[in-house]
Design a protein around this motif. Structure first.
Motif, short mmCIF file in Angstrom:
data_model
loop_
_atom_site.label_atom_id
_atom_site.label_comp_id
_atom_site.label_asym_id
_atom_site.label_seq_id
_atom_site.Cartn_x
_atom_site.Cartn_y
_atom_site.Cartn_z
N VAL A 16 0.91 -1.20 0.03
CA VAL A 16 -0.15 -0.02 0.12
C VAL A 16 0.89 1.40 -0.07
CG1 VAL A 16 -1.78 1.30 1.49
CG2 VAL A 16 -2.19 -1.02 1.05
N TYR A 20 1.24 4.15 -2.89
CA TYR A 20 1.07 5.68 -2.61
C TYR A 20 2.24 6.25 -3.02
CZ TYR A 20 0.81 10.26 -0.05
OH TYR A 20 0.85 11.42 0.04
N LEU A 29 -6.62 4.04 -2.71
CA LEU A 29 -5.96 2.92 -1.93
C LEU A 29 -6.91 2.21 -0.82
CD1 LEU A 29 -2.22 4.11 -1.69
CD2 LEU A 29 -3.09 1.83 -2.81
#
Length: 117
Positions: A16, A20, A29
């Motif tokens: 994740v 980003y 996300l």
């Protein structure tokens, strides 16, 4: 409605955060991974501190493993003592079975060498 507290793997957190950093928005996300948007900045901070590195993870697990190893070593020691005790008890029981004994008379008397009057 509140969501149930869940634990996420380190690899998912790393995925994740890296997504980003590659330009994906926090909102996208959070929707794609079904996580709260407020978790992502927390995970980013941890990522930047190096908490998601494999070495850091191993350092966290090491004391847990050492504690578990010590507990297992104690268990093995107790079991070894128990095995020795049972072997000794079995050998003692076998030696008692070899002699002729009676519940009524007890063990047979040993022969005298003739010196008794």
């Amino acid at each position: 409605m509140t969501k149930k507290h869940r634990r996420h793997s380190t690899s998912k957190k790393r995925e994740v955060v890296e997504a980003y950093f590659n330009g994906e928005s926090m909102r996208a996300l959070s929707q794609r991974h079904d996580i709260c948007r407020t978790l992502i900045p927390i995970w980013i901070d941890k990522y930047e501190r190096g908490e998601f590195d494999d070495d850091a993870i191993e350092e966290e697990l090491l004391p847990k493993y050492e504690t578990r190893i010590a507990a297992l070593e104690r268990l093995v020691g107790r079991q070894a003592l128990e095995i020795e005790f049972l072997k000794t008890a079995r050998a003692h029981t076998r030696s008692q079975r070899n002699g002729s004994t009676s519940v009524i008379t007890g063990p047979s008397a040993s022969r005298s060498d003739g010196g008794a009057n």
